[in-house]
Design a protein around this motif. Structure first.
Motif, short mmCIF file in Angstrom:
data_model
loop_
_atom_site.label_atom_id
_atom_site.label_comp_id
_atom_site.label_asym_id
_atom_site.label_seq_id
_atom_site.Cartn_x
_atom_site.Cartn_y
_atom_site.Cartn_z
N MET A 1 0.85 -1.18 0.00
CA MET A 1 0.00 0.00 0.00
C MET A 1 0.89 1.24 0.00
O MET A 1 1.77 1.37 0.84
CB MET A 1 -0.89 -0.03 1.24
N ALA B 1 -6.26 3.06 4.36
CA ALA B 1 -5.54 1.79 4.24
C ALA B 1 -6.41 0.61 3.82
O ALA B 1 -5.88 -0.39 3.35
CB ALA B 1 -4.83 1.48 5.55
N THR C 1 -6.02 -0.15 -8.42
CA THR C 1 -5.54 -0.34 -7.06
C THR C 1 -4.95 0.98 -6.57
O THR C 1 -4.71 1.90 -7.37
CB THR C 1 -4.43 -1.41 -7.01
#
Length: 191
Positions: A1, A9, A51
């Motif tokens: 991440m 998150a 993403t």
């Protein structure tokens, strides 16, 4: 991440739609279904999911430009891929909070909703979400750098348009990531 997503998150995917200009179809029904009031042009509309680091992970089939973002989201199959605990980030006005599965949250910047101005906290939240949501725009920009999509798609390519958009979207995954992963793992819970 990526570190930029520390505040978000649990973000699994960032969704946005983009429109691809097409030649005006000769059939009146096709003209009507592909007309985009937003772009003032005939378009195909594509739902793109990326993403947090900008990798394209979802591309819908193409839809006529007049369909809503919410309808594409509902019928594209993306909702079937979400799991409880996931967070979906979207742009203002892309309100899908009432169609996501139970346990899935939607992160959308607040909007005026009939008021003259937002509160200071809402303004700060809008800026915070926009600073990370911009990466879906950058990913879409990469998709459109392939010259076949940067102009007006001719009607002769309509039968292949979804495949063309899909290939262009997936080719972007061979480019370097838009954001690098964090050096230290992000912790969801304080110890």
């Amino acid at each position: 991440m990526p570190q930029e997503f520390a505040q978000y998150a649990t973000t699994r995917i960032i969704l946005d739609c983009t429109e691809l200009f097409i030649q005006r179809p000769s059939a009146m029904l096709a003209q009507s279904e592909t007309w985009s009031d937003y772009k003032h042009h005939n378009t195909w509309k594509l739902l793109v999911g990326v993403t947090p680091n900008g990798q394209v992970t979802f591309l819908s089939d193409l839809w006529g430009g007049r369909v809503s973002d919410k309808q594409i989201t509902r019928e594209s199959g993306i909702l079937d891929l979400l799991e409880p605990g996931d967070n979906v980030m979207v742009d203002r006005g892309f309100d899908i909070s009432n169609i996501v599965p139970d346990g899935v949250s939607v992160n959308m910047p607040p909007f005026f909703a009939g008021r003259e101005q937002m509160t200071a906290a809402e303004t700060e939240e809008t800026m915070s979400i926009a600073s990370v949501r911009i990466h879906v725009e950058r990913a879409i920009g990469r998709i459109k750098t392939y010259h076949i999509l940067d102009g007006t798609l001719p009607n002769t390519l309509s039968p292949y348009a979804t495949q063309i958009a899909t290939v262009c979207g997936l080719l972007t995954n061979f480019l370097p990531p838009l954001l690098e992963p964090a050096k230290e793992p992000l912790h969801l819970f304080a110890s």
